[in-house]
Design an enzyme around this catalytic site. Sequence first.
Site, PDB file in Angstrom:
ATOM      1  CG  ASP A   7       3.122   1.463   9.710  1.00 33.02           C
ATOM      2  OD1 ASP A   7       2.688   2.260  10.558  1.00 33.02           O
ATOM      3  OD2 ASP A   7       3.217   1.743   8.498  1.00 33.02           O
ATOM      4  CE  LYS A  22      -1.776   1.598   4.089  1.00 37.70           C
ATOM      5  NZ  LYS A  22      -1.416   3.005   4.266  1.00 37.70           N
ATOM      6  CG  ASN A  23       2.455   2.712   3.579  1.00 30.84           C
ATOM      7  OD1 ASN A  23       1.261   2.962   3.393  1.00 30.84           O
ATOM      8  ND2 ASN A  23       2.989   2.601   4.783  1.00 30.84           N
ATOM      9  NE  ARG A  49       0.491   9.877  10.865  1.00 30.45           N
ATOM     10  CZ  ARG A  49       0.135   8.785  10.177  1.00 30.45           C
ATOM     11  NH1 ARG A  49      -1.027   8.237  10.357  1.00 30.45           N
ATOM     12  NH2 ARG A  49       0.942   8.248   9.305  1.00 30.45           N
ATOM     13  CB  CYS A  84      -4.327  11.526  12.674  1.00 25.83           C
ATOM     14  SG  CYS A  84      -3.653   9.910  12.422  1.00 25.83           S
ATOM     15  NE  ARG A 116      -6.836   4.170   6.167  1.00 26.57           N
ATOM     16  CZ  ARG A 116      -5.853   4.609   6.935  1.00 26.57           C
ATOM     17  NH1 ARG A 116      -6.025   4.750   8.216  1.00 26.57           N
ATOM     18  NH2 ARG A 116      -4.680   4.928   6.414  1.00 26.57           N
TER      19      ARG A 116
HETATM   20  C1  UD1 Z   1       4.250   6.916   6.658  1.00 24.28           C
HETATM   21  C2  UD1 Z   1       3.458   5.664   6.402  1.00 24.28           C
HETATM   22  C3  UD1 Z   1       2.858   5.149   7.708  1.00 24.28           C
HETATM   23  C4  UD1 Z   1       3.955   4.968   8.762  1.00 24.28           C
HETATM   24  C5  UD1 Z   1       4.802   6.202   8.890  1.00 24.28           C
HETATM   25  C6  UD1 Z   1       6.016   5.993   9.773  1.00 24.28           C
HETATM   26  C7  UD1 Z   1       2.673   6.012   4.133  1.00 24.28           C
HETATM   27  C8  UD1 Z   1       1.535   6.301   3.231  1.00 24.28           C
HETATM   28  N1  UD1 Z   1       2.410   6.002   5.457  1.00 24.28           N
HETATM   29  O1  UD1 Z   1       3.354   7.897   7.165  1.00 24.28           O
HETATM   30  O2  UD1 Z   1       2.212   3.907   7.452  1.00 24.28           O
HETATM   31  O3  UD1 Z   1       3.355   4.700  10.012  1.00 24.28           O
HETATM   32  O4  UD1 Z   1       5.286   6.625   7.602  1.00 24.28           O
HETATM   33  O5  UD1 Z   1       6.757   4.915   9.340  1.00 24.28           O
HETATM   34  O6  UD1 Z   1       3.776   5.761   3.694  1.00 24.28           O
HETATM   35  N2  UD1 Z   1       6.060  14.659  11.048  1.00 24.28           N
HETATM   36  C9  UD1 Z   1       6.148  15.984  11.350  1.00 24.28           C
HETATM   37  N3  UD1 Z   1       5.987  16.898  10.338  1.00 24.28           N
HETATM   38  C10 UD1 Z   1       5.740  16.523   9.053  1.00 24.28           C
HETATM   39  C11 UD1 Z   1       5.676  15.149   8.749  1.00 24.28           C
HETATM   40  C12 UD1 Z   1       5.837  14.225   9.767  1.00 24.28           C
HETATM   41  O7  UD1 Z   1       6.359  16.371  12.498  1.00 24.28           O
HETATM   42  O8  UD1 Z   1       5.605  17.400   8.185  1.00 24.28           O
HETATM   43  C13 UD1 Z   1       6.256  13.635  12.123  1.00 24.28           C
HETATM   44  C14 UD1 Z   1       5.024  12.765  12.348  1.00 24.28           C
HETATM   45  O9  UD1 Z   1       4.093  13.393  13.205  1.00 24.28           O
HETATM   46  C15 UD1 Z   1       5.644  11.538  12.955  1.00 24.28           C
HETATM   47  C16 UD1 Z   1       6.994  11.440  12.216  1.00 24.28           C
HETATM   48  O10 UD1 Z   1       7.237  12.729  11.689  1.00 24.28           O
HETATM   49  O11 UD1 Z   1       5.871  11.726  14.311  1.00 24.28           O
HETATM   50  C17 UD1 Z   1       7.058  10.429  11.103  1.00 24.28           C
HETATM   51  O12 UD1 Z   1       5.934  10.607  10.249  1.00 24.28           O
HETATM   52  P1  UD1 Z   1       5.985  10.353   8.692  1.00 24.28           P
HETATM   53  O13 UD1 Z   1       7.180   9.550   8.324  1.00 24.28           O
HETATM   54  O14 UD1 Z   1       5.760  11.633   7.976  1.00 24.28           O
HETATM   55  O15 UD1 Z   1       4.681   9.459   8.486  1.00 24.28           O
HETATM   56  P2  UD1 Z   1       3.804   9.425   7.188  1.00 24.28           P
HETATM   57  O16 UD1 Z   1       4.629   9.739   6.011  1.00 24.28           O
HETATM   58  O17 UD1 Z   1       2.544  10.206   7.413  1.00 24.28           O
END
Ligand code: UD1
Length: 443
Positions: free
Chosen positions: A329, A22-23, A146, A141, A421
């Site tokens: 995850d 999925k990711n 996030r 969320c 999902r």
């Molecule tokens: C992706 C995965 C999700 C997984 C996560 C962490 C997809 C579609 N989803 O989610 O399944 O659980 O990686 O492995 O690939 N953060 C910030 N600011 C930002 C972005 C992120 O502070 O602009 C923080 C988040 O709150 C979190 C951390 O960074 O604490 C990691 O999040 P991130 O890697 O961005 O997760 P996703 O990309 O949303």
Amino acid sequence: MDAIEIEGGLPLSGEVSVSGSKNAALPMIAASLLAPGRSVFQEVPDLADIRTLGRLLGHMGAKVGRGDGSEPISPSLPPPPRGEPIPVGQPASRTFHVDASNLEKAEAPYELVKTMRASVLVLGPLVARFGRARVSLPGGCAIGARPIDQHLKGLEALGAQITLEGGYVIATAKRLKGATILFDLPTVTGTENLMMAAALADGKTVLENCAREPEIIALGEQLRAMGANITGEGTPLITIEGVDELKPANATVIPDRIEAGTLLCAVAIAGGDVLVKRAPVQHLEAALAKLREAGTSFTSESGGLRVRAPARPDAVDVITAPYPGYPTDLQAQLMALLSVAKGASRVVETVFENRFMHVNELQRLGADISVDGHTAVVKGVPRLSGAQVMATDLRASASLVLAGLRAEGKTTVSRVYHLDRGYEGLEKKLTSLGARVRRVPGN
Ligand code: UD1
């Protein structure tokens, strides 16, 4: 809303195959917005999140469908209610196509973004190719705040004007310009968004402190096949020389390491001997290491990875971390396993705050878990007993199904739209391995 009923206590045996990731599929499909023409993807799992992205692209005016085109993905809004059933009968084709030659609007509405945060992946491609994007902020969320500040900071560094209006991010740029961007923390979709945006920017972009997940490598390969000039994906430093235009490219989605890890945990908790076909062993090192410590054994066979579980797992300490660390995850699924371990385990969640929502539900099944901030102490109990529990997010749902495999009697997991999902027919896969799991359709 559908529920899943599990009669626990049966070991698993036989063979099961891992679906496409999925990711990995989500950013690859989003990347098709960067070029006119038709992109065809193979091994795209039939999941609610993929359907949401299909609807989102359809809403913008892209032509989206499955198979030979006779299985269109409805672009209509609003999306169907949560709990949309997995289609029965013929499984949907794993071929997914997108043609984003003409878009009517570069917009991701709240109705779709709120059901899937990863919708934000359209932001970078839209502003890079069309010079404008209007994308709803994802909002709250279940597993923490996030934010998307790193995505927005990066796009601003590439010269986009960002404004927030009525809950929407509006990003505009005549043409993005290459820049050096240092992420405050490694973010998976943030890294992907910026890779896609920089691919069409004017000049060189250097991304520092990037996430290194295998799905980012898959996106890098996809972008290169489209004509992008990109190196370093899979390392903290990614360099992109922008090009004037990209062309569509076909690709096959890699197997889902999180689904594979979930299936391995399922065997570890239920007991048994199973061949997991298409298990991406090279992407599962941290997960395999922890399962081995817990007493599970693995052998690589030509068709996949054979997993054998002891009668009762050993206790294991684990800390989640960005790849190649132990994946957040797979934290909830491992916790389900540790809840029946011989001894006490410590589980530390460092990636997301508030990702222990499954703890209360596991306790309803008899688990002994206490949480202090980011740390959960899991005191293994000899037996769990079935109960009604509620899924709270995608991976938490999987952990409850796994716990149900071990629990004595009947476990009913409600709100399984979370599971749908991200898992393609998990209950069918477990049933094929001898588990007693069935979906109870909701009203
Ligand atoms: C992706 C995965 C999700 C997984 C996560 C962490 C997809 C579609 N989803 O989610 O399944 O659980 O990686 O492995 O690939 N953060 C910030 N600011 C930002 C972005 C992120 O502070 O602009 C923080 C988040 O709150 C979190 C951390 O960074 O604490 C990691 O999040 P991130 O890697 O961005 O997760 P996703 O990309 O949303």
